[in-house]
Design an enzyme around this catalytic site. Sequence first.
Site, PDB file in Angstrom:
ATOM      1  N   ASP A 211       0.236  -0.919   0.282  1.00 35.75           N
ATOM      2  CA  ASP A 211      -0.147  -0.075  -0.238  1.00 35.75           C
ATOM      3  C   ASP A 211       1.181   1.032  -0.043  1.00 35.75           C
ATOM      4  OD1 ASP A 211      -3.123   0.365   0.198  1.00 35.75           O
ATOM      5  OD2 ASP A 211      -1.741   2.527   1.858  1.00 35.75           O
ATOM      6  N   GLU A 252      13.776 -15.730  -0.974  1.00 36.37           N
ATOM      7  CA  GLU A 252      14.339 -16.940  -0.173  1.00 36.37           C
ATOM      8  C   GLU A 252      13.194 -18.520  -0.198  1.00 36.37           C
ATOM      9  OE1 GLU A 252      14.827 -15.346   3.740  1.00 36.37           O
ATOM     10  OE2 GLU A 252      16.055 -14.108   2.728  1.00 36.37           O
TER      11      GLU A 252
HETATM   12  O1  TEU Z   1      -4.300   4.113  -1.344  1.00 33.42           O
HETATM   13  C1  TEU Z   1      -3.206   5.605  -1.655  1.00 33.42           C
HETATM   14  C2  TEU Z   1      -3.839   6.614  -2.699  1.00 33.42           C
HETATM   15  O2  TEU Z   1      -5.008   6.270  -3.323  1.00 33.42           O
HETATM   16  C3  TEU Z   1      -2.837   7.560  -2.293  1.00 33.42           C
HETATM   17  O3  TEU Z   1      -1.305   7.483  -2.100  1.00 33.42           O
HETATM   18  C4  TEU Z   1      -3.040   7.992  -4.183  1.00 33.42           C
HETATM   19  O4  TEU Z   1      -1.543   8.823  -4.236  1.00 33.42           O
HETATM   20  C5  TEU Z   1      -3.454   9.487  -3.348  1.00 33.42           C
HETATM   21  O5  TEU Z   1      -4.760   9.480  -2.543  1.00 33.42           O
HETATM   22  C6  TEU Z   1      -3.574  10.793  -4.620  1.00 33.42           C
HETATM   23  O6  TEU Z   1      -4.378  11.955  -3.734  1.00 33.42           O
HETATM   24  C7  TEU Z   1      -4.153   3.406  -0.711  1.00 33.42           C
HETATM   25  C8  TEU Z   1      -5.386   2.319  -0.432  1.00 33.42           C
HETATM   26  O7  TEU Z   1      -5.508   1.946  -1.769  1.00 33.42           O
HETATM   27  C9  TEU Z   1      -6.311   3.194   0.085  1.00 33.42           C
HETATM   28  O8  TEU Z   1      -7.744   2.682   0.919  1.00 33.42           O
HETATM   29  C10 TEU Z   1      -5.983   3.501   1.410  1.00 33.42           C
HETATM   30  O9  TEU Z   1      -7.376   4.747   2.394  1.00 33.42           O
HETATM   31  C11 TEU Z   1      -4.686   4.722   1.594  1.00 33.42           C
HETATM   32  O10 TEU Z   1      -4.203   3.317   0.356  1.00 33.42           O
HETATM   33  C12 TEU Z   1      -3.988   4.848   3.166  1.00 33.42           C
HETATM   34  O11 TEU Z   1      -3.878   3.385   3.680  1.00 33.42           O
END
Ligand code: TEU
Length: 540
Positions: A211, A252
């Site tokens: 993520d 690994e």
């Molecule tokens: O999403 C990350 C994400 O969408 C952002 O980094 C994106 O670049 C930004 O919103 C653009 O403005 C992930 C997950 O997919 C999401 O569901 C989570 O809410 C988020 O990370 C936080 O963990």
Amino acid sequence: MSIAESGPWWRGAVIYQIYPRSFADGSGDGIGDIAGIRAHLDHLSGLGVDAVWLSPWFPSPMADAGYDVSDFRDIDPLFGTLSDAEAMIAEAHERGIRVIVDIVPNHCSDQHPWFQAALAAGPGSPERELFWFRPGRGPNGDEMPTDWRGEFGGTTWTRTTNPDGTPGDWYLHLFTAEQPDFNWDHPKVRAEFESILRFWFDRGVDGIRIDSAALLIKDPTLPEVDAAPLHPFHDLDPVHDVYRSWRRIADEYPGERALIGEVWMPDAQRFTNYLRPDELHAAFNFDFLGCAWDPELLRACIDRTLEAHALVGAPATWVLSNHDVTRAVTRYGRTDTTFSFATKREGTPTDLQLGYQRARAAALLCLALPGGAYIYQGEELGLWEVEDIPPGMRTDPMYPRSGFVDPGRDGCRVPLPWSGVESPFGFSPAGSTAPWLPQPADWKDRTVQTQTGDPHSMLELYREALRIRRDAAALGDGGMRWLSSADGVLAFARDPRFVCVANLSTATADLPDHEEVWLASGPLDGDRLPADTTAWLRTS
Ligand code: TEU
């Protein structure tokens, strides 16, 4: 069938994203769970996917639907237990389906024991060094340490109260205040995540979705975004050391464990830096996800993607949607068919019939391109974005953090319709609590049950496309070459004996030479291809 121990399966895999809250509810509380997933694994093997990626299932206060993790080594009781998860992994493997879990290394929940210990230990303590605690600016320290904007809008610092009750330092959170950012300069944070990776690899998972993969490293001098040559927290080079060490761990283990990055990056070269041979195996193609339904823009995006991936020898991926973005059927029915977080489109008119036809055409385009492909749950059912969720029922923190301007992401997270003619459409057992988000009554025509056996349904289109993809040597990983075609038509060949032709013009187009039409996203006009239709051809 069992999971083969050899071969880089991740180069051409079709990976189905399960959003556990909304896939299927076994316990009857209106929220999806592992029991529901286990009960519907046959849907996934019947669909023909190679792997599933599950959005986070770890213990979480659910301030961001599980992306605020309080324990990375267990399962939230809403979803089940660790032994349920282990059973699910084994049952998926028995069906030849690999399992990918979603690890969130940028931040944790504010209820995570490390963050709670940091709050309790007070300023200057070693516990606080695992996060980003800083004094505020201004004479009383009551101004935030930086003016960085959050990824969901809003501010990125929250002030703490000292153990003695006085106003204290601030902590950094690029997302909500309930998601404090880890300090990746600290060796303990690195060691912890290496141990978490091993924990899940030891439980047999085949891959990790990472993520917010580009956000981990921060410039410790905390400059303002425009005040330094480099962005203070996006895509800083030392992040690559983290993934090099993760790759060594993945390597690994037997059976090609894959690391898949969530990397939002407009620059193709910076993006593919994450995919160098000693880093991640694959990353989501958000350039493609955000691209308009436009022949020239799509062609350019495909070329850009393939060129950049070729430089590092990594497979491309093709993604139409996920749990963060507007569903394709709705997006493709609008006048502006792009997706971007910055553009708020609540209340924008959409022609769902047109969007549906294009989503079918887009599915066959995606599944024909070289590399891996992702299907977000419900895409195979032709679900649309639910845009009329009553404001009081919306749960996504993006909604309040945007000052109630951005409706947030609930509209693509509505529980799946499986069967029957009214909500919960088989999502929960009869007599259960209502689904956690309301399902549109019209989804009676979108259930797995009604679509099964209907050759014109979206579900049967996906099933047939995936069946062909598994059998045809030309599909999945490999190369392609463009064929000359009329304006607005994308046609490419793959060896052996395969041509994909997508008509994005407004006129009917001729089909290139072929022996047989293998599959088409809509009815042909004699031997011609109507607008917004894709065909797969077998050639001599
Ligand atoms: O999403 C990350 C994400 O969408 C952002 O980094 C994106 O670049 C930004 O919103 C653009 O403005 C992930 C997950 O997919 C999401 O569901 C989570 O809410 C988020 O990370 C936080 O963990």
